[in-house]
Design a protein around this motif. Structure first.
Motif, mmCIF file in Angstrom:
data_model
loop_
_atom_site.group_PDB
_atom_site.id
_atom_site.type_symbol
_atom_site.label_atom_id
_atom_site.label_comp_id
_atom_site.label_asym_id
_atom_site.label_seq_id
_atom_site.Cartn_x
_atom_site.Cartn_y
_atom_site.Cartn_z
ATOM 1 N N PRO A 66 0.833 -1.215 0.000
ATOM 2 C CA PRO A 66 0.000 0.000 0.000
ATOM 3 C C PRO A 66 0.860 1.255 0.000
ATOM 4 N N TRP A 67 0.432 2.234 -0.782
ATOM 5 C CA TRP A 67 1.196 3.471 -0.939
ATOM 6 C C TRP A 67 0.254 4.678 -0.852
ATOM 7 N N GLN A 68 -0.789 4.557 -0.010
ATOM 8 C CA GLN A 68 -1.829 5.580 -0.003
ATOM 9 C C GLN A 68 -1.354 6.947 0.470
ATOM 10 N N TRP A 69 -0.215 6.973 1.144
ATOM 11 C CA TRP A 69 0.291 8.247 1.647
ATOM 12 C C TRP A 69 0.946 9.087 0.555
ATOM 13 N N ALA A 70 1.132 8.490 -0.638
ATOM 14 C CA ALA A 70 1.810 9.211 -1.724
ATOM 15 C C ALA A 70 0.970 10.401 -2.185
ATOM 16 N N GLN A 71 1.612 11.528 -2.406
ATOM 17 C CA GLN A 71 0.937 12.743 -2.866
ATOM 18 C C GLN A 71 0.933 12.775 -4.389
ATOM 19 N N VAL A 72 -0.225 12.470 -4.980
ATOM 20 C CA VAL A 72 -0.310 12.402 -6.440
ATOM 21 C C VAL A 72 -1.431 13.271 -6.988
ATOM 22 N N ASP A 73 -1.985 14.150 -6.143
ATOM 23 C CA ASP A 73 -3.123 14.966 -6.583
ATOM 24 C C ASP A 73 -2.735 15.997 -7.628
ATOM 25 N N MET A 74 -1.455 16.323 -7.714
ATOM 26 C CA MET A 74 -1.040 17.420 -8.604
ATOM 27 C C MET A 74 -0.855 16.976 -10.056
ATOM 28 N N VAL A 75 -1.013 15.692 -10.344
ATOM 29 C CA VAL A 75 -0.811 15.204 -11.710
ATOM 30 C C VAL A 75 -2.022 14.369 -12.142
ATOM 31 N N SER A 76 -2.085 14.095 -13.438
ATOM 32 C CA SER A 76 -3.148 13.235 -13.956
ATOM 33 C C SER A 76 -2.992 11.827 -13.387
ATOM 34 N N PRO A 77 -4.116 11.124 -13.142
ATOM 35 C CA PRO A 77 -4.045 9.784 -12.540
ATOM 36 C C PRO A 77 -3.174 8.805 -13.324
ATOM 37 N N TRP A 78 -3.183 8.887 -14.663
ATOM 38 C CA TRP A 78 -2.399 7.925 -15.437
ATOM 39 C C TRP A 78 -0.908 8.122 -15.237
ATOM 40 N N ILE A 79 -0.498 9.364 -15.004
ATOM 41 C CA ILE A 79 0.919 9.642 -14.733
ATOM 42 C C ILE A 79 1.334 8.991 -13.413
ATOM 43 N N ALA A 80 0.461 9.114 -12.416
ATOM 44 C CA ALA A 80 0.730 8.481 -11.126
ATOM 45 C C ALA A 80 0.701 6.962 -11.250
ATOM 46 N N GLN A 81 -0.243 6.423 -12.045
ATOM 47 C CA GLN A 81 -0.342 4.972 -12.207
ATOM 48 C C GLN A 81 0.929 4.393 -12.816
ATOM 49 N N PHE A 82 1.463 5.073 -13.814
ATOM 50 C CA PHE A 82 2.723 4.617 -14.412
ATOM 51 C C PHE A 82 3.833 4.645 -13.370
#
Length: 210
Positions: free
Chosen positions: A126-142
């Protein structure tokens, strides 16, 4: 004592990359450099200079195994160095990489982002603490998928380092297998060109693949 050169310290880059991925998953994108640079060197240089000089992971495994004495330092089994295993592992690796790309595409198409890093292609961390709100979801998924690939290959490298020689990972590293294949193709092409253009060829032609 052999004088150290700048590329002898590239193990720091490998370690720094892994730490950055833990700090912010989006730094995982930097790992694409570890994919593209070896291929470019092999394509344009026709040699494995990256594997022999610039591979930070190989240096890190050597440091852990030799300097810190974490390796049993015994020869790896023959199958690990065999052609069928190396290319079989490369095929498996590329299939898993393709599935990662497909997962990225699904998120791009509207699927929900999976905030997990998969270790050894099985264990989901699990990596739920990662801050990925500033980018598109697909960028974070990659980034999640790619960091899982990098972390998995690192763990495999450490395991084989402990069980066998420090750099046993290099015997079946997918990037090493790909660059070796590219070098062989370029060597064959250059040898054929050399044979056509020189009637005085002595029959010796050095391979740059090692």
């Amino acid at each position: 004592m052999k004088k150290k050169k700048w590329f002898d310290y590239l193990w720091v880059v490998e370690l720094f990359y892994l730490c950055l991925g833990l700090f912010n998953i989006l730094f995982a994108w930097l790992g694409m450099l570890f994919f593209t640079i070896p291929l470019l060197i092999a394509i344009f240089g026709g040699n494995k200079a990256y594997c022999n000089r610039y591979c930070g992971r190989g240096q890190l495994l050597g440091l852990l195994g030799k300097k810190l004495k974490l390796s049993r330092n015994v020869p790896p089994p023959k199958f690990l160095r065999s052609t069928w295993f190396r290319y079989g592992f490369l095929t498996f690796f590329m299939i898993m990489f393709g599935l990662m790309i497909f997962s990225t595409y699904k998120v791009f198409a509207g699927a929900e982002l999976a905030e997990t890093v998969t270790l050894l292609w099985v264990f989901k961390l699990p990596w739920q603490w990662a801050q990925v709100d500033m980018v598109s979801p697909w960028i974070a998924q990659f980034a999640f998928g790619f960091f899982g690939v990098m972390l998995t290959s690192t763990v495999l490298g450490i395991l084989t380092m402990i069980l066998f020689r420090p750099r046993s990972w290099c015997a079946y590293c997918p990037m090493g297998t790909m660059t070796q294949g590219i070098c062989k193709l370029k060597f064959k092409e250059e040898k054929e060109t050399h044979g056509r253009t020189s009637e005085k060829d002595s029959g010796t032609f050095e391979t740059p693949c090692k």
